[in-house]
Design a protein around this motif. Sequence first.
Motif, PDB file in Angstrom:
ATOM      1  N   PHE A 120      38.274  49.332  27.764  1.00  0.00           N
ATOM      2  CA  PHE A 120      38.322  50.617  27.535  1.00  0.00           C
ATOM      3  C   PHE A 120      37.153  51.468  26.929  1.00  0.00           C
ATOM      4  O   PHE A 120      36.995  52.576  27.392  1.00  0.00           O
ATOM      5  CB  PHE A 120      39.530  50.483  26.170  1.00  0.00           C
ATOM      6  CG  PHE A 120      39.862  52.082  25.666  1.00  0.00           C
ATOM      7  CD1 PHE A 120      40.795  52.531  26.340  1.00  0.00           C
ATOM      8  CD2 PHE A 120      39.265  52.258  24.364  1.00  0.00           C
ATOM      9  CE1 PHE A 120      41.232  54.077  25.764  1.00  0.00           C
ATOM     10  CE2 PHE A 120      39.723  53.631  23.904  1.00  0.00           C
ATOM     11  CZ  PHE A 120      40.540  54.334  24.552  1.00  0.00           C
ATOM     12  N   ILE A 121      36.324  50.714  25.982  1.00  0.00           N
ATOM     13  CA  ILE A 121      35.195  51.441  25.325  1.00  0.00           C
ATOM     14  C   ILE A 121      34.122  51.539  26.565  1.00  0.00           C
ATOM     15  O   ILE A 121      33.547  52.659  26.686  1.00  0.00           O
ATOM     16  CB  ILE A 121      34.682  50.546  24.503  1.00  0.00           C
ATOM     17  CG1 ILE A 121      35.543  50.223  23.211  1.00  0.00           C
ATOM     18  CG2 ILE A 121      33.138  50.962  24.035  1.00  0.00           C
ATOM     19  CD1 ILE A 121      35.891  51.576  22.739  1.00  0.00           C
ATOM     20  N   ASP A 125      33.060  55.289  26.947  1.00  0.00           N
ATOM     21  CA  ASP A 125      31.706  56.076  26.392  1.00  0.00           C
ATOM     22  C   ASP A 125      31.231  56.868  27.916  1.00  0.00           C
ATOM     23  O   ASP A 125      30.483  57.895  27.347  1.00  0.00           O
ATOM     24  CB  ASP A 125      30.888  54.965  26.402  1.00  0.00           C
ATOM     25  CG  ASP A 125      30.987  54.216  25.067  1.00  0.00           C
ATOM     26  OD1 ASP A 125      31.762  54.642  24.474  1.00  0.00           O
ATOM     27  OD2 ASP A 125      30.184  53.307  24.551  1.00  0.00           O
ATOM     28  N   LYS A 126      31.599  56.479  29.043  1.00  0.00           N
ATOM     29  CA  LYS A 126      31.064  57.329  30.024  1.00  0.00           C
ATOM     30  C   LYS A 126      31.625  58.632  30.260  1.00  0.00           C
ATOM     31  O   LYS A 126      31.286  59.740  30.557  1.00  0.00           O
ATOM     32  CB  LYS A 126      31.502  56.439  31.594  1.00  0.00           C
ATOM     33  CG  LYS A 126      30.667  55.358  31.649  1.00  0.00           C
ATOM     34  CD  LYS A 126      30.935  54.615  32.902  1.00  0.00           C
ATOM     35  CE  LYS A 126      30.323  53.201  33.287  1.00  0.00           C
ATOM     36  NZ  LYS A 126      30.699  52.461  34.434  1.00  0.00           N
ATOM     37  N   PHE A 129      30.597  61.072  27.199  1.00  0.00           N
ATOM     38  CA  PHE A 129      29.019  61.776  27.728  1.00  0.00           C
ATOM     39  C   PHE A 129      29.489  62.803  28.640  1.00  0.00           C
ATOM     40  O   PHE A 129      28.992  64.001  28.395  1.00  0.00           O
ATOM     41  CB  PHE A 129      28.236  60.616  28.249  1.00  0.00           C
ATOM     42  CG  PHE A 129      26.871  61.300  28.385  1.00  0.00           C
ATOM     43  CD1 PHE A 129      26.345  61.779  27.306  1.00  0.00           C
ATOM     44  CD2 PHE A 129      26.400  61.073  29.643  1.00  0.00           C
ATOM     45  CE1 PHE A 129      24.966  61.883  27.328  1.00  0.00           C
ATOM     46  CE2 PHE A 129      24.957  61.595  29.833  1.00  0.00           C
ATOM     47  CZ  PHE A 129      24.024  61.926  28.740  1.00  0.00           C
ATOM     48  N   ILE A 130      30.290  62.764  29.520  1.00  0.00           N
ATOM     49  CA  ILE A 130      30.726  63.587  30.777  1.00  0.00           C
ATOM     50  C   ILE A 130      31.284  64.777  29.637  1.00  0.00           C
ATOM     51  O   ILE A 130      30.906  66.134  30.087  1.00  0.00           O
ATOM     52  CB  ILE A 130      31.551  63.270  31.564  1.00  0.00           C
ATOM     53  CG1 ILE A 130      30.882  62.167  32.577  1.00  0.00           C
ATOM     54  CG2 ILE A 130      32.318  64.487  32.579  1.00  0.00           C
ATOM     55  CD1 ILE A 130      31.890  61.382  33.559  1.00  0.00           C
ATOM     56  N   PHE A 131      32.188  64.674  28.710  1.00  0.00           N
ATOM     57  CA  PHE A 131      32.711  65.784  28.157  1.00  0.00           C
ATOM     58  C   PHE A 131      31.714  66.568  27.255  1.00  0.00           C
ATOM     59  O   PHE A 131      31.835  67.871  27.211  1.00  0.00           O
ATOM     60  CB  PHE A 131      33.774  65.155  26.882  1.00  0.00           C
ATOM     61  CG  PHE A 131      34.281  66.113  26.259  1.00  0.00           C
ATOM     62  CD1 PHE A 131      35.489  66.771  26.364  1.00  0.00           C
ATOM     63  CD2 PHE A 131      33.622  66.376  24.803  1.00  0.00           C
ATOM     64  CE1 PHE A 131      35.951  67.829  25.735  1.00  0.00           C
ATOM     65  CE2 PHE A 131      34.272  67.440  23.831  1.00  0.00           C
ATOM     66  CZ  PHE A 131      35.499  68.152  24.388  1.00  0.00           C
ATOM     67  N   TYR A 169      30.551  67.406  17.736  1.00  0.00           N
ATOM     68  CA  TYR A 169      29.735  66.562  16.644  1.00  0.00           C
ATOM     69  C   TYR A 169      30.382  65.184  16.642  1.00  0.00           C
ATOM     70  O   TYR A 169      29.248  64.194  16.390  1.00  0.00           O
ATOM     71  CB  TYR A 169      29.977  67.348  15.172  1.00  0.00           C
ATOM     72  CG  TYR A 169      29.076  68.261  14.974  1.00  0.00           C
ATOM     73  CD1 TYR A 169      27.706  67.826  14.589  1.00  0.00           C
ATOM     74  CD2 TYR A 169      29.528  69.697  15.354  1.00  0.00           C
ATOM     75  CE1 TYR A 169      26.885  69.129  14.482  1.00  0.00           C
ATOM     76  CE2 TYR A 169      28.425  70.901  15.113  1.00  0.00           C
ATOM     77  CZ  TYR A 169      27.142  70.423  14.710  1.00  0.00           C
ATOM     78  OH  TYR A 169      26.306  71.462  14.528  1.00  0.00           O
ATOM     79  N   TYR A 170      31.513  64.827  16.564  1.00  0.00           N
ATOM     80  CA  TYR A 170      32.153  63.383  16.487  1.00  0.00           C
ATOM     81  C   TYR A 170      31.546  62.793  17.653  1.00  0.00           C
ATOM     82  O   TYR A 170      31.012  61.550  17.553  1.00  0.00           O
ATOM     83  CB  TYR A 170      33.613  63.572  16.513  1.00  0.00           C
ATOM     84  CG  TYR A 170      34.070  63.935  14.922  1.00  0.00           C
ATOM     85  CD1 TYR A 170      33.266  63.599  14.232  1.00  0.00           C
ATOM     86  CD2 TYR A 170      35.463  64.191  14.965  1.00  0.00           C
ATOM     87  CE1 TYR A 170      33.792  63.988  12.669  1.00  0.00           C
ATOM     88  CE2 TYR A 170      35.858  64.616  13.641  1.00  0.00           C
ATOM     89  CZ  TYR A 170      35.074  64.430  12.657  1.00  0.00           C
ATOM     90  OH  TYR A 170      35.457  64.741  11.397  1.00  0.00           O
ATOM     91  N   ILE A 171      31.577  63.079  18.893  1.00  0.00           N
ATOM     92  CA  ILE A 171      31.257  62.513  20.156  1.00  0.00           C
ATOM     93  C   ILE A 171      29.670  62.281  19.972  1.00  0.00           C
ATOM     94  O   ILE A 171      29.269  60.978  20.368  1.00  0.00           O
ATOM     95  CB  ILE A 171      31.718  63.109  21.584  1.00  0.00           C
ATOM     96  CG1 ILE A 171      33.200  63.320  21.682  1.00  0.00           C
ATOM     97  CG2 ILE A 171      31.197  62.375  22.702  1.00  0.00           C
ATOM     98  CD1 ILE A 171      33.570  64.099  22.923  1.00  0.00           C
TER      99      ILE A 171
END
Length: 436
Positions: A120-121, A125-126, A129-131, A169-171
Motif C-alpha cells: 500500500f505504501i 508514495d508514488k 508525489f503525482i498529486f 503541506y501534509y503530503i
Amino acid sequence: MTFEKRFILQRLFFIGFWLSTCTGFVSDLLWGPDTISPLTTISQLTVDVILLFLAVCTIRKMVDFLLIGSFLVIAIVSGFLINNDSLFVWLNGLRYFFPVLFLPPILRYFWETEYRHDLFIKSLDKQLFIFLWLQVPTVLFQFFVYGAGDYVGGTMGNGFSPVVSFGIYYISFYLLSKRIDRNNILQSLYKNWIYIFLLFPTFLNETKISFALIVVYFILLLPIDRKYLIRLTFLMPLIVILVGIGSSFYYSSVSGEGTLELDKDFFETYLDADLDNIEGAAEYAEKNESEMFDIPRFAKLAIIPKVFEENPGHDMMGFGLSLYKHGTIVDASDFYNEYDWFMKGTSPQIMSSVLQLGIIGIIWYCAFFVSLFFIKPSLYPKRNLNMQLFFLLMVVILLFYADLWQNVNFSYLMLLFLFLSWEKQETILQPLEADP
C-alpha cells in the motif's frame, strides 16, 4: 485468473482518492466553476458507495463498531425522534459523515499486516508525489483565469482552496520527512528542494492558513530532542525567507481586495444584537451587495447560543443531519431555510457539529479524535511524534476555522497523514509474506 482481496480493495481505495481529488477541476472546465455539474454529483455518489463498500469489507475492530454504532444511535435519535426527518433526508444527511465514519477502519485494514502495508505504501508514495505535481499547473491556470480566491482549489476545483493547501503541506511534509537526515537538516533540504518548491501553489489561492502551515511545517521537520532549539536556530532564517516570499505572493495576488477588517465595533454588533437584527442586516447585504454576506467565524460561534435560545429542546441533540447536505438531491430543511443567513459561508467545526448533533455530537467527535491517537496498529505501534503533533494542531485549528472533515477529499488526505504516522518499532526488514 484470481485477484487478492487486498489488491481489489487497494485499487478501489485509490479510485476513490482520485475521484474525490481531481473531478472538481474537470467539472469547472466543462460546466463552469459556479455550477454543480452532473460529473460532480456522480463522482460524490460513487465515492460514497466506494467508502461504504470498503468499510463493510474491512471493519473488524470492536472500536470501529462502537464508534459507528454510537454515532448511528445519536443520528437516529436526532433525526427521527427530535427533528422528524424522513428516512430519505436522514440517509442523504448521513453521507456528510461517511469520511470520518468509514476511512479509519479502511485504513486500519491496510495496517493489519506487513504485506498489505508495504504494498500500500509503495503505491501511495508514488501517487501522492503525482498529486503534488498536478497542483502546479491546475493552480497556476486557476490563478491566471480567476484570480486568487476560492476558485483556486487545484485539481479539486472551486471552493476547495483550503483543502488543497492542507493537502499540499501534509503530503510534502510526509514525503520530505522520509528523506531527510535529521542530523544534517540544511543539507537534506537542499538535496530534496523539490518538495519545498511544490509548496508554492499554496500562496496563490488567498488561503491565510498557509502562513501558519508553513511555520509548523518546518518547525516539526526537526526531531524533538535536546538539540531541537539549536537545530531550529539554524533553520529559522529559511523559515523567515519562505514566509516572506509567500507573503509577497499573497499580497500581490489579492491586492487588499475582498478582505474584511474585524474591529471591536464589529464584534460588539454581533455579540449584543438580537438575531432579528443580524438576519435583517444579512438579508439586506444579500440583496444590495455584490458579494455574498458571510458572517465571520468567531461571530458565528457567538451567535450559536442565541439560535438555541430561539429553538428550545435542541441543545442536546441538535437539528439533524440534513443541514449541510442538500440542494442537489433533497431540499434544504426548514431550519436551514429560516437561518440560511447564518448557515451560508464557512462553518467552523464546532458550529457544524453542535447544530447537527448538539452537545452529544460534540462529545462523540471528541471520543472519535481521541481514539485516533490511542488505537495503535498492532504491527506499527511507534508514533511519529512530529506528524501526530502536526495533525493534532490542525484538528484544534479546524474547530474554529472550518468544517472540512465532511469533504471526502480532505478526510482522505488528513486521515492518511495520521495513519502514516504509525511506524514499525524495529528497523530490521522482514521478508514479505503472502496476504492471508
